[in-house]
Motif scaffolding. Structure first.
Motif, PDB file in Angstrom:
ATOM      1  N   GLY A 100       3.791   3.412 -23.307  1.00 54.88           N
ATOM      2  CA  GLY A 100       3.383   3.672 -21.832  1.00 54.88           C
ATOM      3  C   GLY A 100       3.344   5.289 -21.483  1.00 54.88           C
ATOM      4  N   PRO A 101       2.888   5.945 -20.345  1.00 48.76           N
ATOM      5  CA  PRO A 101       3.013   7.225 -20.299  1.00 48.76           C
ATOM      6  C   PRO A 101       4.509   7.362 -19.537  1.00 48.76           C
ATOM      7  N   TRP A 102       4.993   6.301 -18.778  1.00 46.47           N
ATOM      8  CA  TRP A 102       6.217   6.502 -18.099  1.00 46.47           C
ATOM      9  C   TRP A 102       7.430   6.695 -19.020  1.00 46.47           C
ATOM     10  N   LEU A 103       7.317   5.669 -19.979  1.00 47.13           N
ATOM     11  CA  LEU A 103       8.560   5.680 -20.951  1.00 47.13           C
ATOM     12  C   LEU A 103       8.476   6.739 -21.938  1.00 47.13           C
ATOM     13  N   THR A 104       7.359   7.520 -21.938  1.00 47.82           N
ATOM     14  CA  THR A 104       7.120   8.618 -23.187  1.00 47.82           C
ATOM     15  C   THR A 104       8.128   9.585 -22.108  1.00 47.82           C
ATOM     16  N   GLN A 105       7.688   9.752 -20.898  1.00 49.17           N
ATOM     17  CA  GLN A 105       8.669  10.698 -20.091  1.00 49.17           C
ATOM     18  C   GLN A 105      10.180  10.765 -19.962  1.00 49.17           C
ATOM     19  N   TYR A 106      10.580   9.240 -20.021  1.00 45.83           N
ATOM     20  CA  TYR A 106      11.767   8.786 -20.058  1.00 45.83           C
ATOM     21  C   TYR A 106      12.392   8.157 -21.264  1.00 45.83           C
ATOM     22  N   SER A 107      12.503   9.002 -22.401  1.00 45.47           N
ATOM     23  CA  SER A 107      12.921   8.434 -23.462  1.00 45.47           C
ATOM     24  C   SER A 107      14.359   7.951 -23.731  1.00 45.47           C
ATOM     25  N   ALA A 113       0.736  -1.352  -0.112  1.00 43.62           N
ATOM     26  CA  ALA A 113      -0.011  -0.374  -0.005  1.00 43.62           C
ATOM     27  C   ALA A 113       0.844   1.079   0.043  1.00 43.62           C
ATOM     28  N   THR A 114       1.910   1.143   0.774  1.00 47.73           N
ATOM     29  CA  THR A 114       3.019   2.256   0.817  1.00 47.73           C
ATOM     30  C   THR A 114       3.376   2.432  -0.661  1.00 47.73           C
ATOM     31  N   ASN A 115       3.952   1.656  -1.266  1.00 47.17           N
ATOM     32  CA  ASN A 115       4.589   1.663  -2.580  1.00 47.17           C
ATOM     33  C   ASN A 115       3.516   2.190  -3.389  1.00 47.17           C
ATOM     34  N   ARG A 116       2.464   1.706  -3.384  1.00 44.55           N
ATOM     35  CA  ARG A 116       1.279   2.145  -4.417  1.00 44.55           C
ATOM     36  C   ARG A 116       1.057   3.578  -4.079  1.00 44.55           C
ATOM     37  N   ALA A 117       0.953   4.169  -2.902  1.00 46.29           N
ATOM     38  CA  ALA A 117       0.795   5.333  -2.584  1.00 46.29           C
ATOM     39  C   ALA A 117       1.835   6.317  -3.274  1.00 46.29           C
ATOM     40  N   LEU A 118       3.096   5.796  -3.187  1.00 47.69           N
ATOM     41  CA  LEU A 118       4.058   6.578  -3.751  1.00 47.69           C
ATOM     42  C   LEU A 118       3.913   6.684  -5.364  1.00 47.69           C
ATOM     43  N   LEU A 119       3.419   5.681  -5.978  1.00 47.22           N
ATOM     44  CA  LEU A 119       3.414   5.901  -7.392  1.00 47.22           C
ATOM     45  C   LEU A 119       2.129   6.552  -7.711  1.00 47.22           C
ATOM     46  N   GLN A 120       1.094   6.737  -6.876  1.00 44.21           N
ATOM     47  CA  GLN A 120       0.052   7.574  -6.896  1.00 44.21           C
ATOM     48  C   GLN A 120       0.102   8.938  -6.877  1.00 44.21           C
ATOM     49  N   VAL A 121       1.177   9.343  -5.975  1.00 37.02           N
ATOM     50  CA  VAL A 121       1.490  10.524  -5.916  1.00 37.02           C
ATOM     51  C   VAL A 121       2.604  11.142  -6.762  1.00 37.02           C
ATOM     52  N   TYR A 122       3.493  10.134  -7.209  1.00 28.37           N
ATOM     53  CA  TYR A 122       4.271  10.466  -8.280  1.00 28.37           C
ATOM     54  C   TYR A 122       4.282   9.438  -9.494  1.00 28.37           C
ATOM     55  N   PRO A 123       3.317   9.623 -10.293  1.00 30.41           N
ATOM     56  CA  PRO A 123       2.876   8.626 -11.407  1.00 30.41           C
ATOM     57  C   PRO A 123       4.090   8.608 -12.431  1.00 30.41           C
ATOM     58  N   LEU A 124       5.012   9.578 -12.329  1.00 28.30           N
ATOM     59  CA  LEU A 124       6.221   9.442 -13.162  1.00 28.30           C
ATOM     60  C   LEU A 124       7.460   9.499 -12.545  1.00 28.30           C
ATOM     61  N   TYR A 125       7.446   8.674 -11.378  1.00 28.32           N
ATOM     62  CA  TYR A 125       8.571   8.460 -10.387  1.00 28.32           C
ATOM     63  C   TYR A 125       9.586   7.851 -11.129  1.00 28.32           C
ATOM     64  N   LYS A 126      10.724   8.370 -11.132  1.00 27.82           N
ATOM     65  CA  LYS A 126      11.951   8.071 -11.855  1.00 27.82           C
ATOM     66  C   LYS A 126      12.260   6.615 -11.760  1.00 27.82           C
ATOM     67  N   ASN A 127      11.977   6.252 -10.416  1.00 29.36           N
ATOM     68  CA  ASN A 127      12.619   5.035  -9.816  1.00 29.36           C
ATOM     69  C   ASN A 127      11.288   4.014  -9.928  1.00 29.36           C
ATOM     70  N   ALA A 128      10.256   4.355 -10.621  1.00 29.09           N
ATOM     71  CA  ALA A 128       9.115   3.244 -10.519  1.00 29.09           C
ATOM     72  C   ALA A 128       9.486   1.879 -11.110  1.00 29.09           C
ATOM     73  N   PRO A 129      10.389   1.607 -12.001  1.00 32.05           N
ATOM     74  CA  PRO A 129      10.634   0.103 -12.125  1.00 32.05           C
ATOM     75  C   PRO A 129      10.938  -0.486 -10.859  1.00 32.05           C
ATOM     76  N   GLU A 130      11.728  -0.086  -9.991  1.00 31.30           N
ATOM     77  CA  GLU A 130      12.084  -0.461  -8.818  1.00 31.30           C
ATOM     78  C   GLU A 130      10.878  -0.674  -7.644  1.00 31.30           C
ATOM     79  N   ILE A 131       9.975   0.282  -7.822  1.00 34.67           N
ATOM     80  CA  ILE A 131       9.086   0.481  -6.884  1.00 34.67           C
ATOM     81  C   ILE A 131       7.937  -0.744  -7.223  1.00 34.67           C
ATOM     82  N   TYR A 132       7.815  -0.957  -8.653  1.00 34.56           N
ATOM     83  CA  TYR A 132       6.722  -2.010  -9.204  1.00 34.56           C
ATOM     84  C   TYR A 132       7.516  -3.247  -8.736  1.00 34.56           C
TER      85      TYR A 132
END
Length: 257
Positions: free
Chosen positions: A149-156, A99-118
């Motif tokens: 996907g939206p994240w990879l569009t941000q980090y091309s 739930a905490t990791n999900r909350a982090l991704l909800q607050v920061y949808p384009l979080y740069k370390n999203a792969p690690e959080i997933y």
């Protein structure tokens, strides 16, 4: 003062006090670190730790998200979420860590370390024995981090791009293998079709991947498993003709015939 509030279980005031401490960088810098035996960096790290610990005792991930979202532009908010997830992880509180990791991704949808959080979320579902939810998260990760996907569009480009590509690639391989294994165990046509879908998605996204020949072979086997012999023959033929080398070439040539 924040520490004192914490020790009398007044978590709300403890959180506020430690936030004031972090906010007032000038105060932290003026503190005589020789007297306290702590640098401003130490004080910041300890403040983050106590804030996260307070949330773990008072309100959990939901309150943390509600409280921290309005100040999400602050650099320390990310650190609080990460520390809170770490505290839950150490206690084997898998649901709370998720739930905490999900909350982090909800607050920061384009979080740069999203792969690690997933990956952390998936690992916690696996540790909790919830394979279905782990696979749902793998699906979500591919949609977010995969091509288009939206994240990879941000980090091309760069390290983030590579990490996102690797994470979505690994997820598709896992899902394809998982569904094919389930099909072989249970004999369910649906599982074969799910495996085919993931393998095809992998080949669409990563046609030049070093394991593309192997994925093509597995897809051919899945087509054979559902009795779609013409598609199986096409996929076997691709293994023979599309790749410079593959340990599956001879089997594919034979199976095609």
């Amino acid at each position: 003062l924040g520490w004192s509030y914490y020790n009398v279980n007044d978590y709300s005031n403890s959180i506020s006090t430690f936030l004031y401490l972090i906010e007032d960088i000038s105060l932290i810098e003026r503190v005589d670190s020789q007297i306290l035996a702590k640098s401003s960096t130490d004080l910041r790290a300890e403040s983050v730790h106590y804030i996260a610990s307070c949330f773990s005792e008072y309100g959990g991930p939901e309150l943390a998200k509600e409280f921290l979202t309005p100040i999400s532009e602050k650099s320390y908010v990310e650190s609080i979420f990460l520390k809170l997830a770490e505290l839950y992880q150490k206690r084997n509180y898998y649901e709370e860590a998720i739930a905490t990791n999900r909350a982090l991704l909800q607050v920061y949808p384009l979080y740069k370390n999203a792969p690690e959080i997933y990956r952390n979320i998936i690992d916690n579902y696996d540790l909790d024995g919830n394979i279905e939810k782990a696979n749902e998260m793998r699906e979500e990760m591919v949609k977010s981090l995969g091509p288009g996907g939206p994240w990879l569009t941000q980090y091309s480009s760069g390290e983030e791009f590579d990490a996102g590509q690797q994470a979505s690639r690994d997820a598709l391989v896992y899902l394809g293998n998982y569904h094919q294994s389930e099909a072989q165990k249970r004999g369910q046509v649906r599982d074969y079709h799910l495996a085919i879908d993931k393998y095809q998605q992998f080949l669409d996204f990563f046609p030049r991947d070093k394991d593309a020949h192997r994925i093509n072979f597995y897809m051919a086997e899945a087509f054979y498993g559902v009795g779609n012999f013409s598609k199986a023959a096409e996929s076997y033929y691709d293994v023979v003709t599309k790749y410079d080398s593959s340990e599956h070439k001879e089997d594919s040539a034979y199976n095609r015939i």
